[in-house]
Design an enzyme around this catalytic site. Sequence first.
Site, PDB file in Angstrom:
ATOM      1  N   ASP A 294       0.808  -1.219   0.000  1.00  0.00           N
ATOM      2  CA  ASP A 294       0.000   0.000   0.000  1.00  0.00           C
ATOM      3  C   ASP A 294       0.842   1.270   0.000  1.00  0.00           C
ATOM      4  OD1 ASP A 294      -2.398  -1.326  -0.097  1.00  0.00           O
ATOM      5  OD2 ASP A 294      -2.687  -1.374   2.063  1.00  0.00           O
ATOM      6  N   GLY A 299       0.705   4.813  -1.888  1.00  0.00           N
ATOM      7  CA  GLY A 299       1.136   5.855  -0.954  1.00  0.00           C
ATOM      8  C   GLY A 299       0.075   6.131   0.092  1.00  0.00           C
ATOM      9  N   LEU A 300       0.477   6.110   1.362  1.00  0.00           N
ATOM     10  CA  LEU A 300      -0.469   6.397   2.436  1.00  0.00           C
ATOM     11  C   LEU A 300      -0.819   7.876   2.485  1.00  0.00           C
ATOM     12  CD1 LEU A 300       0.803   4.178   5.386  1.00  0.00           C
ATOM     13  CD2 LEU A 300      -0.827   3.624   3.575  1.00  0.00           C
ATOM     14  N   VAL A 375      -7.311   2.960   2.132  1.00  0.00           N
ATOM     15  CA  VAL A 375      -6.803   2.330   0.915  1.00  0.00           C
ATOM     16  C   VAL A 375      -7.854   1.315   0.471  1.00  0.00           C
ATOM     17  CG1 VAL A 375      -4.859   1.169  -0.176  1.00  0.00           C
ATOM     18  CG2 VAL A 375      -4.468   2.610   1.831  1.00  0.00           C
ATOM     19  N   ASN A 377     -10.684  -0.715   0.627  1.00  0.00           N
ATOM     20  CA  ASN A 377     -11.610  -1.229   1.640  1.00  0.00           C
ATOM     21  C   ASN A 377     -11.119  -1.042   3.065  1.00  0.00           C
ATOM     22  OD1 ASN A 377      -9.699  -3.252   0.538  1.00  0.00           O
ATOM     23  ND2 ASN A 377     -10.428  -4.508   2.229  1.00  0.00           N
ATOM     24  N   TYR A 378      -9.808  -0.843   3.258  1.00  0.00           N
ATOM     25  CA  TYR A 378      -9.247  -0.819   4.615  1.00  0.00           C
ATOM     26  C   TYR A 378      -8.904   0.594   5.058  1.00  0.00           C
ATOM     27  CZ  TYR A 378      -8.537  -5.523   6.501  1.00  0.00           C
ATOM     28  OH  TYR A 378      -8.719  -6.743   7.073  1.00  0.00           O
ATOM     29  N   TYR A 380      -6.338   2.493   7.947  1.00  0.00           N
ATOM     30  CA  TYR A 380      -5.212   2.332   8.853  1.00  0.00           C
ATOM     31  C   TYR A 380      -5.030   3.638   9.625  1.00  0.00           C
ATOM     32  CZ  TYR A 380      -4.158  -1.578   5.728  1.00  0.00           C
ATOM     33  OH  TYR A 380      -4.239  -2.720   4.976  1.00  0.00           O
ATOM     34  N   HIS A 429      -5.499 -13.410   5.442  1.00  0.00           N
ATOM     35  CA  HIS A 429      -4.451 -12.529   4.934  1.00  0.00           C
ATOM     36  C   HIS A 429      -3.646 -11.963   6.100  1.00  0.00           C
ATOM     37  CE1 HIS A 429      -8.017 -10.011   5.657  1.00  0.00           C
ATOM     38  NE2 HIS A 429      -7.164  -9.024   5.931  1.00  0.00           N
ATOM     39  N   ASP A 584      26.359   4.220  12.211  1.00  0.00           N
ATOM     40  CA  ASP A 584      25.049   4.865  12.341  1.00  0.00           C
ATOM     41  C   ASP A 584      23.928   3.884  11.988  1.00  0.00           C
ATOM     42  OD1 ASP A 584      23.004   6.670  12.661  1.00  0.00           O
ATOM     43  OD2 ASP A 584      23.467   7.837  10.871  1.00  0.00           O
TER      44      ASP A 584
END
Length: 684
Positions: A294, A299-300, A375, A377-378, A380, A429, A584
């Site tokens: 996704d 892209g969120l 996104v 159907n879902y 977040y 899933h 680092d």
Amino acid sequence: MKGHPLDPLSNLEIKAAAEACKAYASKQKLGKLFFHAITLQEPAKVKLFAYEDSGPRLTREAFAIFSFPGSGQPYEALIDLDADQVVTCSKADGLASFTVQDILDVEAIIKEDSKIIEVLKEHGVTDMDTVCVDPWPIHPTEEMPMVRLVQAFIYIRKYVGDNQYARPVPFVPIYDPGEKKVVEIKRLHTGPVKLPEQASQYHRDFVKATRTDIKPLDVVQPEGPSFKVSGNVIGWQKWQIRVGFNYREGLVLHQVKYQDGEELRPIIHRASIAEMCVPYAADKEPFNHKCVFDIGDLGLGVCANSLELGCDCLGHIKYFDGTINTPEGDAVVLPNIICLHEEDAGILWKHTEMRTNHAESRRSRRLVISFFTTVANYEYGMYWNFYQDGSVQCEIKLTGQVSTNYALPGEEEPALGTTMLPDVIATHHQHIFAARLDMAVDDHAGGRDLQVSEVDVKALPAGPKNPFGFAFKPVETVFTRESEAQRDCNASLARTWRISNHNKKHPTTGKPVSYKLLPNQSQTLLALPESSMGIKAGFAAHNLWVTPHCDKERWPGGNYPVQNLHNNGLTAWVKKDRPLFGKDPVLWHCFGATHIARPEDFPVMPVEVAGFWLKPVGFFKSNPAIDLPATKNPTSKMHCRNGSSTEATANGNANGCSMDAIPHGGPPNGYAHSAAVKGMNGYH
């Protein structure tokens, strides 16, 4: 340059970057551009540290990804915003991510496609206004051409507000966004079947029997919030946090610090959710193509919700807007996409002295920085919670609707899914997220003094050091190379991972100051390692990876995961087996949820929570929240037997959170069980 080098691009900067790219394309005779992304090119870490230390001014830069209409081939451009010109431009390796416009085009064009109209007629659907299309990036096979393809899951909505996921159709079109046409129709059944009829609603207009026994619960801050905001910098209690936003990750945290006495101590340099994959269990076509990235595929940030006051966040709210680009290169402001607020978080610390019955109790308050993204159907919800004791919690709240499909032949009792309604299946899933954690534990020089280790708690073997068989202790293993730092959760060993600064020692223990990554127990990728899904989503095969910092290594699933059968991201980087000490180190924590759908997850799924903690270990001299004042909430009331409510009292003690000793020395043995203290003990 105005503002800070990490400030997201403004509307004007996005437009300026687009115009610079268009001018470059015109000069090179490249043709019309289709912009997939225009975002801030964050300064290299070493340059940013120099700038923060009163170093030289930094050039403001943008990064753009564009293609040409009808082509999925991406080009990358670096733009100098001070000079309004393209510095570099090159063809990228892969296929470009999908845009919101791509997704909107799919439904419109599929509903006009003659082949789709004919197949729907076979199943009794003639009104195309009832048709809903969920476009998903497709998990490819070796045989697929290297062009962007979309699998389109089709549902029927009988009326406005109807829940279409209760009515899937038994075929899946494959759509080419470049050609803007359907190239294949994958049928689940050979002939016409009766479509699902049973409704399952969540819209307020169709849920008639709502509860009537809920009284208001208000979050009231009469003096306003405790946080202060200056630009993108948040100050709260002893925390200082810089907020960022981009099209791909959405919410990003920069330069997280904690005021400890006279010193503002760094803890996190940069933190984000950098990738996620949603692989589905499948043993038949076409559902073996359901594995979306996704973040990399779409892209969120571009899918972020505009949040509504009094619904998504409660209390005194500060919102941040976000800005993204259109395919034409214009800027679009997404209002109210990041929410900042405070919450009560229960008891932070408490102790009742058994000899005197004197109680000290402090409630915990947390600062919450969050955003929600949809996104298809879902949904977040991404939450970063900051606590008064120096702890940081990342929570991801999963909700929305499960992706349903019409039952395959013989799936009356599906082995790889759950029957939600007759002929309606929700396939098993996973949702696996990859957090990128660039830590800065008491480090002002770019992470060169940091090291990462694994800490397991183990019982000592029988012998002189464990004569009674009771002894156990933490055992620490320092990671020296990338090959050693591919690790999984282990609850039986209380496993954590520690980020230490070997150049800073705790004054009492003499050990390096540190923070620990405390994982929630989380299953890793269940797809077999040799499978196409196991290869592409290889970053999800372990809960922890550690790499040396590299400005270009940002995306664990690869820069362009769309239909990429390989992974040129995290699993490719670690093959170099680079040393970690003094380099680092960056932590990649993969976690999530394995979703075996329940009937209770339909029509809308109650929130499931995945996440982790970052907690100080020898970072502070002692409990950093010991200085919280003892307070009593004046609006709290006590429910009486007759059902009325009265102001809560503390049996004569005005504070209620700091009890005085019981007169005459208290009850026998100091325990609060006599009638003299009934109602006092435990009321704080």
